[in-house]
Enzyme design. Structure first.
Site, mmCIF file in Angstrom:
data_model
loop_
_atom_site.group_PDB
_atom_site.id
_atom_site.type_symbol
_atom_site.label_atom_id
_atom_site.label_comp_id
_atom_site.label_asym_id
_atom_site.label_seq_id
_atom_site.Cartn_x
_atom_site.Cartn_y
_atom_site.Cartn_z
ATOM 1 N N GLY A 33 0.823 -1.199 0.000
ATOM 2 C CA GLY A 33 0.000 0.000 0.000
ATOM 3 C C GLY A 33 0.860 1.253 0.000
ATOM 4 N N THR A 34 0.241 2.366 0.356
ATOM 5 C CA THR A 34 0.957 3.635 0.413
ATOM 6 C C THR A 34 1.840 3.660 1.655
ATOM 7 O OG1 THR A 34 -0.913 4.703 -0.654
ATOM 8 C CG2 THR A 34 0.717 6.137 0.363
ATOM 9 N N PHE A 35 3.083 4.069 1.491
ATOM 10 C CA PHE A 35 4.022 4.037 2.612
ATOM 11 C C PHE A 35 3.527 4.956 3.742
ATOM 12 C CE2 PHE A 35 7.729 4.764 5.140
ATOM 13 C CZ PHE A 35 8.441 3.580 5.055
ATOM 14 N N GLY A 36 3.596 4.439 4.955
ATOM 15 C CA GLY A 36 3.183 5.202 6.124
ATOM 16 C C GLY A 36 1.940 4.667 6.794
ATOM 17 N N GLY A 37 1.192 3.794 6.116
ATOM 18 C CA GLY A 37 0.062 3.141 6.745
ATOM 19 C C GLY A 37 -1.216 3.952 6.785
ATOM 20 N N THR A 38 -2.196 3.413 7.487
ATOM 21 C CA THR A 38 -3.553 3.966 7.509
ATOM 22 C C THR A 38 -3.618 5.346 8.133
ATOM 23 O OG1 THR A 38 -4.558 1.768 7.578
ATOM 24 C CG2 THR A 38 -5.898 3.599 8.375
ATOM 25 N N CYS A 39 -3.063 5.500 9.330
ATOM 26 C CA CYS A 39 -3.219 6.748 10.077
ATOM 27 C C CYS A 39 -2.723 7.947 9.281
ATOM 28 C CB CYS A 39 -2.493 6.664 11.414
ATOM 29 S SG CYS A 39 -2.513 8.201 12.355
ATOM 30 N N HIS A 450 -11.045 28.234 37.624
ATOM 31 C CA HIS A 450 -12.376 28.800 37.443
ATOM 32 C C HIS A 450 -12.267 30.021 36.538
ATOM 33 C CE1 HIS A 450 -16.471 30.068 38.314
ATOM 34 N NE2 HIS A 450 -15.995 31.298 38.512
#
Length: 470
Positions: A33-39, A450
């Site tokens: 897949g695209t380098f670097g993964g899902t995140c 506060h």
């Protein structure tokens, strides 16, 4: 056949395993897949980079309630998209180039791979690889339901929808989980007409019941939410739009939309790796079975030198969990005589929708079961944002903090927040749970600024009616 000291399947969190200790040893990184993964590429980072401008786009409507007249002149979708991926794609390419060209001891295989044995692999092009240590960090992918028309070009998942050329005027979202909730907010804030088809009777059903119920009500005020609805078919109209046939309690209806987003969940990528050839165990939901040290199991026993981390083996599907597991595996690879166990005790998560949702620990239903099993008296408190001064400033009518605790010890069992900046408000509660700070000590043992919004957390802690600890 090429032999390596370490082979890593996946370039997301697995990429962080290549520390200086591996200099001089042969390492393979394998990812089709695209380098670097899902995140990095299709998950947490780009989605939140869309969420922030969506918050800005939604601000005029919020301001109008408070007497401030603002106008949204327009949303430049392509400018937003290109800013986001101009940055992300450069990071991905830089990481790929560094691993592929600059590290002499690392070989990058930009293709998919499958197991041919417990320590042997074959890439899609036929390259054969063996390794002393193999880390499976292959991630997960979106589920595509079996619906006629699901392969139409107007049908997208979270992997592709953020790169479309034009903002759709009308969008149908299938699903009611966190991906659906986040994209529902983004597209509606940018001006799209959002219809959401949800098979169940509520959104965010994995959340605490109070959160799910109140979020569903808030969502229904923003989007056309069709609960207890399924999509029977999708078909392309002559003008390029899509006609969707939905079935619900009142029968079938048809709607025309410009884009369909499928957000019905994700599956681990173990089925693409041929676990059967390696003899590795799978959980019932298809995840790689691992022990507490992240060692892959075969016949219930750990396989020497085979590890898994992240979505491919974890139930949480969260980047911060994958990163934690990567740190554990990184240590265990180098120190087999001193294995560390991964901790999944208090894993927080957030949904960056409108309103925002954050949670950690048990839901009320889970806490009641836990209390019954352990003879525990459960304390529950719900504190509305609107009960605090900052809540008055926002005229907030939906936000709340819900806490669950052991009444006798004051130990927090769960925390659930819905509202403005929930993902930040939950962090001190995560810290309290992780380090065993009881509710009374947390509320009374420190100052609370506060009138900051954090007072809603303070007041929820005080409302728990737990016993002060010595």
């Amino acid at each position: 056949m090429t032999h390596y000291d370490l082979a890593i399947i996946g370039s997301g969190s697995g990429n962080s395993l290549i520390t200086p200790e591996w200099d001089g040893r042969k390492v393979a990184v394998i990812d089709g897949g695209t380098f670097g993964g899902t995140c990095l590429n299709v998950g947490c980072i780009p989605t939140k980079m869309f969420v922030y401008p969506a918050q800005l786009a939604a601000a005029p409507a919020e301001a109008g309630r408070l007497g401030v007249d603002q106008n949204l002149e327009g949303v430049r979708w392509r400018d937003i998209r290109d800013r986001i991926f101009g940055r992300i794609d450069a990071i991905s390419e830089g990481g790929r180039r560094y691993r592929d060209e600059e590290l002499e001891n690392v070989t990058l295989y930009s293709e998919y791979v499958r197991f041919t044995g417990s320590h042997s692999l074959e890439t899609a092009s036929g390259a054969e690889i063996t390794a002393d240590q193999i880390v499976i960090a292959a991630g997960s992918r979106p589920v595509l339901p079996d619906i006629p028309g699901i392969t139409l070009p107007q049908v997208h998942t979270s992997d592709t929808v953020m790169r479309v050329d034009d903002l759709p005027e009308r969008i149908l979202i299938l699903g009611g989980g966190y991906i659906a909730a986040e994209f529902g907010f983004v597209f509606s804030a940018f001006g799209s007409q959002v219809t959401m088809a949800v098979r169940s009777g509520a959104l965010l059903r994995s959340q605490d019941e109070t959160v799910s119920e109140r979020f569903t009500a808030a969502a229904a005020e923003q989007w056309d939410v069709r609960l207890n609805h399924t999509v029977d078919s999708l078909a392309e109209n002559t003008d390029g739009s899509v006609r969707a046939v939905l079935s619900g309690p009142a029968g079938s209806t048809e709607i025309d939309v410009d884009l369909v987003l499928v957000a019905t969940g994700r599956v681990p990528n173990t089925d693409r790796l041929d676990f059967a050839a390696a003899g590795f165990d799978l959980e019932d939901d298809g995840r790689a079975a691992v022990d507490e040290y992240q060692r892959v199991l075969s016949g219930g026993q750990p396989v020497s030198g085979i590890w898994a981390l992240g979505d491919v083996s974890g139930e949480h599907q969260l980047k911060h969990v994958a990163n934690h597991e990567a740190r554990v595996v990184s240590h265990n690879l180098l120190h087999p005589e001193d294995l560390q166990a991964a901790s999944h005790r208090f894993v927080p998560a957030a949904v960056f929708s409108h309103p925002q949702v954050a949670s950690v620990g048990l839901t009320e239903a889970q806490a009641r079961d836990h209390a019954a099993q352990h003879g525990m008296d459960l304390a529950v408190a719900v504190q509305d944002y609107g009960s605090t001064a900052y809540g008055w400033a926002m005229e907030d009518s939906t936000g709340f903090v819900k806490l669950l605790a052991d009444r006798s010890t004051g130990q927090l069992l769960g925390a659930h927040i819905m509202g403005h900046e929930a993902s930040m408000l939950v962090q001190p509660l995560v810290q309290a749970m992780a380090f065993g700070l009881d509710a009374h000590s947390m509320a009374r043992g420190q100052y609370w600024i506060h009138p900051a919004l954090t007072e809603v957390v303070e007041n929820a802690l005080l409302s728990l009616d737990t016993k002060p600890q010595p």
